[in-house]
Structures are given as C-alpha cells and as structure tokens.
Design an enzyme around this catalytic site. Structure first.
Site, mmCIF file in Angstrom:
data_model
loop_
_atom_site.group_PDB
_atom_site.id
_atom_site.type_symbol
_atom_site.label_atom_id
_atom_site.label_comp_id
_atom_site.label_asym_id
_atom_site.label_seq_id
_atom_site.Cartn_x
_atom_site.Cartn_y
_atom_site.Cartn_z
ATOM 1 N N ARG A 1 25.632 -12.520 2.495
ATOM 2 C CA ARG A 1 26.338 -11.256 1.919
ATOM 3 C C ARG A 1 26.182 -10.204 2.728
ATOM 4 N NH1 ARG A 1 22.833 -10.878 -3.316
ATOM 5 N NH2 ARG A 1 21.451 -11.129 -1.894
ATOM 6 N N LYS B 1 13.631 -27.397 0.606
ATOM 7 C CA LYS B 1 12.690 -27.193 -0.404
ATOM 8 C C LYS B 1 12.720 -25.831 -1.066
ATOM 9 C CE LYS B 1 8.052 -25.927 0.648
ATOM 10 N NZ LYS B 1 6.721 -26.061 0.680
ATOM 11 N N ASP C 1 12.209 -32.152 4.480
ATOM 12 C CA ASP C 1 10.804 -31.918 4.512
ATOM 13 C C ASP C 1 10.213 -31.701 6.027
ATOM 14 O OD1 ASP C 1 7.980 -32.081 4.327
ATOM 15 O OD2 ASP C 1 8.067 -33.077 2.480
ATOM 16 N N HIS C 2 10.007 -30.423 6.300
ATOM 17 C CA HIS C 2 9.734 -30.257 7.864
ATOM 18 C C HIS C 2 8.595 -31.093 8.292
ATOM 19 C CE1 HIS C 2 7.242 -26.805 6.128
ATOM 20 N NE2 HIS C 2 6.561 -27.118 7.260
ATOM 21 N N LYS D 1 7.391 -33.619 12.398
ATOM 22 C CA LYS D 1 6.399 -33.157 13.261
ATOM 23 C C LYS D 1 6.301 -34.473 14.202
ATOM 24 C CE LYS D 1 3.955 -30.097 10.531
ATOM 25 N NZ LYS D 1 4.003 -28.784 11.420
ATOM 26 N N GLU E 1 -4.832 -24.238 4.705
ATOM 27 C CA GLU E 1 -4.318 -23.120 5.095
ATOM 28 C C GLU E 1 -5.392 -21.813 5.121
ATOM 29 O OE1 GLU E 1 0.434 -22.397 4.016
ATOM 30 O OE2 GLU E 1 -0.813 -23.425 2.493
ATOM 31 N N ASP F 1 4.280 -27.143 -4.837
ATOM 32 C CA ASP F 1 4.807 -26.411 -3.361
ATOM 33 C C ASP F 1 4.381 -27.393 -2.273
ATOM 34 O OD1 ASP F 1 5.601 -24.183 -1.893
ATOM 35 O OD2 ASP F 1 3.747 -23.733 -1.279
ATOM 36 N N HIS G 1 5.291 -32.513 0.666
ATOM 37 C CA HIS G 1 4.691 -32.600 2.044
ATOM 38 C C HIS G 1 3.478 -33.687 1.940
ATOM 39 C CE1 HIS G 1 6.875 -29.209 3.094
ATOM 40 N NE2 HIS G 1 5.979 -28.339 2.663
ATOM 41 N N LYS H 1 -5.056 -22.690 0.060
ATOM 42 C CA LYS H 1 -4.779 -21.320 0.589
ATOM 43 C C LYS H 1 -6.218 -20.930 0.970
ATOM 44 C CE LYS H 1 0.000 -20.424 -0.275
ATOM 45 N NZ LYS H 1 0.464 -20.805 1.223
#
Ligand code: NAP
Length: 488
Positions: free
Chosen positions: A51, A149, A178-179, A183, A217, A236, A241, A336
């Site tokens: 936009r 996702k 799904d990245h 890999k 992470e 998530d 993943h 995390k």
C-alpha cells in the site's frame, strides 16, 4: 570444489508485502545474491506490491538501503547493485480493495515468463490476494504462489486456508514455505541418509536409542510480542519447523527425490505420531535477565501481558508408531532466551551388545549430530582408544564432516535458505515445500496438545534467562536415564 550455478528461466516475481520486514531482510537481499551469482536472468522482473505510496525509484532506494543493512558482507560491485535494482518495479496496491490491480494486470499482461506471486503479507490477506489474482486474470494455470508461515493457527483454520487457496489454484501451484527445508544441512541430511550404505541399515529402533531435535534461540520475542503471545512456541516452531525436521529424520526412503515421493513419506511420519501424554511435555516462559531487566525483560513484560500463559519454550517426548521406530523416543525442544543459538538434530545410537573392555561398557555411544546453525555440518562421534600408555582406555572423538573443512569453504557458494527456495519456485520444484495435507496432519497432532493445556489451565514453568529452559525439561530425559545434548 566450485559450485555450478544453473541459471533459472526468465521470470516475473510479484512480492505482495514487498515493503515489509521479510521482503527487505530476506527475500530481496537473497535475490540480489542470486543476481550476483548469475543465477537470476538479467531480464527477470521483481515487482514489489504494497500500500505504501512509492514509485519504482522510491522502491529501488528502499531496497538499496535494505541490501546495505541486511545483505551481509558478500562482495559486489556498484554496477551489480545498480543492475539488480534496475530490475525492480513497484505497484501501489491494496490487497483488500481495487487500488493497483489494474496496473498490476497491465504489467503482467501477455507475459510468457514464469509467473510467481509471493504472499509476504499477514495470512489474513492470503484469501483476498488469491481472489483478486483470479478476478484480474492473473491466476492462470501456469502461475505459482508462495505462501509464508503461519499456515493457520489450528487444524480448522489451516483447512479453511487450504480450501480458500484451492478455490483459485491447484496444489501444484502452491508453494508453502518452511525456510528450514531450504537449509543446506537439511538437504544434506537426506544425502547422508539415502546416499550412503553406512547409516540406513542402523536407522531404526533396533540400533537407535533416541533422537533429539533442538532449536534454541538466544533472543526473546522482540517486536513480535503481540503476534507471538497469540501463538507460542508450539504453534510458531514445533508444528512447522521441528515437525519438518522430525519428518526428514524419520521418514522411509522415498522411491525417488521428487516432490510427491518425498512428501508422501513425510506425511506418513506425521500420521504415525502418537498423541503426546501430558507428562511428556514441558512448557516454559523466560524470566527477565537479572540486573538487566530493562534490556532483557521477562516474557510477560515483553509481550505486555502480565497474566500470559503462552509458552516461549517447549520440550516434549514424541513416539512414532511404525515398524521402524516403535519404542524409540524423539525428544523435541525449542525456546527463546536460552543459553546459546543452536539448531541441531542428534541421533544417539544404542550401546554395543557386549563390551569386551569391561568397565567402559555403556559409557560410549555413537552420536550423529546434524547441525543446522550456526556452523552447519555433520559430526559422527566414534569411540577409539585413548592414545598413549596406560592400558585400554576408551574416548569418544568426533569424525567431523564440517562442510567448511571438507569442501574448502571459500570455494563453496553459501546459499541462504530463502534464496534456494525462491529459485526452486522459479524452477517449479516443490520438493522442499509443504503440501496442504502435510500441514493439516501436523495441526491434527498439535491441536490436542494445545487444547489439553487450555482445558487444564496449564501455566508455563518459569525459566532463567540464558539457561537451558525449565528444570522439568531436564527431568523429562533424566527420569529415562538420558540427558539433553548441551546447547552450545
Ligand atoms: P510486515 O513487516 O508487517 O510487512 C507486511 C507487508 O504487507 C508490508 O509490506 C505491508 O506494506 C503489506 N501490507 C499490509 N497490508 C496490506 C494490504 N492491505 N494490501 C497490500 N499490502 C499490504 O510483515 P513481515 O514480517 O514482512 O511478514 C510477512 C509475512 O511473512 C507474514 O505472514 C509473516 O508471518 C511471515 N514471516 C515473516 C518472517 C520475518 O522474519 N519477518 C519470518 C517468517 C514468516 P504496506 O504497509 O506498505 O501496505
């Protein structure tokens, strides 16, 4: 060894959400690297669509800045950057209205190139965009769409989303990203499993004691607090993943490396997963970093929800009820604000049936570690005699298959997951993308777990900032005589 780059066919790629975080951080810098590697044809067009009121020049400037910020330190000349930016176009468009669609239609009219539309926008807009692509005559049978996702937030919403997309596109036109599947090491996992005679005969419950999958992470929820608090680690990370990694490690050898052969086998794994008992799952929420609360607040502060019951950590024990894996635990964990950033799959083999070395029996096991990040590579731990005098003492040493060492890193082209996957879209190769039935099966397994928490009013266990997660997660393995691999 030098990698061979095979240029892809001429394409037009429209990126809905072309001004967004994902486009600026990953998609455009990735495409620029493919341009520098001469994989992207010089006449290909990339059309940003959002936009924001920009013209092509304004958009090129935005992406110039994005590449400077997120493009990494890959060497490129000014001519290369200018050449790439010249391939960018922009259209101001409203996914929910009529603005911009006529212009986009005119840009795409009569193209004989590969046509791809990347939906890098909130999932709530997927249906609106798909509908308008059809209304404006761009959803022809050759068009491909790429969707990001999250693909639904439970089985019902995933089914609804699949049904909406299926109204306008065939399954072989839909690329669900799904990245993790892009890999290098994930693909190498398949090469190691199915390209060698060494591992496959041992790849079953008779020889494997257990398998661990860790995606840790160090960062917190950052600016995604509002989204994350409605999602949590299970939705998530685990549903997509970790589930994909589990599929690749556990699946039967596909008959060939083709999209449906691979995805059929992955689907069978998900469908063979047992429901997870409540005592086989641990949820956690990170606490603030002591003495540094302002910089690293606790989860509830970070998401601005003092009573939040959303988990920032999950550890669970899964079992796959089939001939190959019955009785073998698969321990999955993700979280995390943990001690280190690491994604790793570890296959722990059983003890030798009898030790001729007496006391050392049972203390040495072969461990195959497949590391996705950082330092992608595969390590096989083998037991040898400790060198020197002093009798027969055993030690475990790594048989390192780090790509950097083996393949002389500076000669091997480093390809980011997004780059690889976008090039696969242009090639029309869906092998590394999730099929609709896979996504639904993954939700069918995840939903009862989340519903169980809700029914029990489950409160996640607090865990220290920079730790390995709640102590209950350690206990999950300890009570079965096992231990998590250290996160380093
Ligand atoms: P974002 O930064 O909020 O960007 C959203 C994009 O959508 C912007 O370009 C925005 O541009 C555009 N947009 C919003 N409403 C629109 C409308 N009505 N019509 C046309 N364009 C509209 O989001 P993001 O982080 O890039 O994420 C995009 C998608 O990727 C999401 O589905 C997200 O879940 C997924 N994803 C993101 C990441 C990541 O690292 N960022 C990772 C994995 C998956 P305007 O405001 O100019 O319209």
């Amino acid at each position: 060894m030098v990698s061979r780059v095979i240029p892809v066919d001429l394409f037009d790629l429209v990126i809905f959400g072309g001004t967004g975080d994902l486009a600026r951080r990953k998609i455009l810098p990735g495409l620029f690297r493919r341009y520098c590697a001469e994989q992207m044809p010089q006449e290909a067009r990339i059309i940003g669509a959002a936009r924001s009121d920009l013209d092509a020049q304004g958009y090129r400037q935005m992406i110039r800045e994005a590449i400077a910020e997120f493009g990494g330190d890959s060497a490129h000349s000014d001519e290369q950057l200018d050449g790439f930016l010249a391939q960018l176009e922009y259209v101001t468009i409203d996914a929910r209205g009529d603005q911009g669609w006529k212009e986009l239609q005119a840009m795409m009219a009569g193209t004989t190139r590969v046509e791809a539309y990347y939906f890098s926008v909130a999932p709530a807009l997927f249906g609106d965009i798909a509908e308008r692509l059809q209304k404006w005559g761009m959803a022809d049978v050759d068009a491909r769409i790429v969707v990001e996702k999250p693909f639904g937030r439970d089985l019902a919403t995933a089914k609804a989303l699949n049904a909406t997309l299926a109204t306008y596109f065939n399954e072989d036109q839909i690329y669900r990203i799904d990245h993790y599947l892009g890999k290098e090491t994930v693909q190498n996992l398949m090469a190691v499993r199915f390209g060698n005679m060494l591992f496959e005969p041992l790849w079953n419950s008779q020889y494997v004691d257990h398998i661990q999958i860790t995606v840790a992470e160090t960062v917190g929820v950052g600016g995604r607090g509002e989204y994350y608090d409605k999602s949590g680690a299970m939705r998530d990370m685990v549903q997509n993943h970790l589930m994909q990694l589990l599929c690749l490690i556990a699946m039967e050898p596909p008959a060939r490396f083709s999209p449906d052969a691979v995805r059929d086998e992955k689907l069978k794994v998900i469908r063979a997963l047992d429901p997870v008992a409540s005592h086989h799952i641990v949820r956690g929420q990170y606490q603030a970093e002591p003495c540094n609360e302002a910089a690293n607040p606790g989860y509830r502060t970070a998401v601005d929800n003092p009573r939040s019951r959303t988990e920032s950590f999950v550890a669970l024990r899964a079992e796959i009820s089939n001939w190959r894996w019955a009785g073998t635990p698969f321990y999955l964990r993700t979280g995390k604000c943990l001690a280190a950033r690491a994604s790793e799959i570890t296959v722990v083999f059983k003890d030798t049936p009898h030790s001729i070395f007496g006391e050392d029996a049972g203390r040495h096991r072969n461990v195959l570690s497949i590391r996705l990040q950082p330092d992608e590579g595969i390590t096989l731990g083998v037991t040898i005699k400790e060198p020197g005098p002093g009798g027969m003492r055993l030690i475990d040493v790594p048989l390192d298959m780090s790509f950097a060492e083996a393949l002389k890193e500076d000669e091997v082209e480093q390809v980011d997951a997004y780059e690889r996957l976008i090039m696969d879209v242009i090639r029309g190769n869906q092998t590394l993308f999730m099929r609709g039935d896979e996504v639904e099966a993954a939700w069918a397994w995840t939903d009862p777990i989340i519903e169980g928490w809700q029914a029990r009013n489950d409160v996640p266990k607090p865990y220290d900032f920079g730790s390995d997660g709640p102590t209950d997660a350690t206990e999950l393995l300890r009570r079965e005589g096992r231990a998590w691999r250290p996160v380093t």
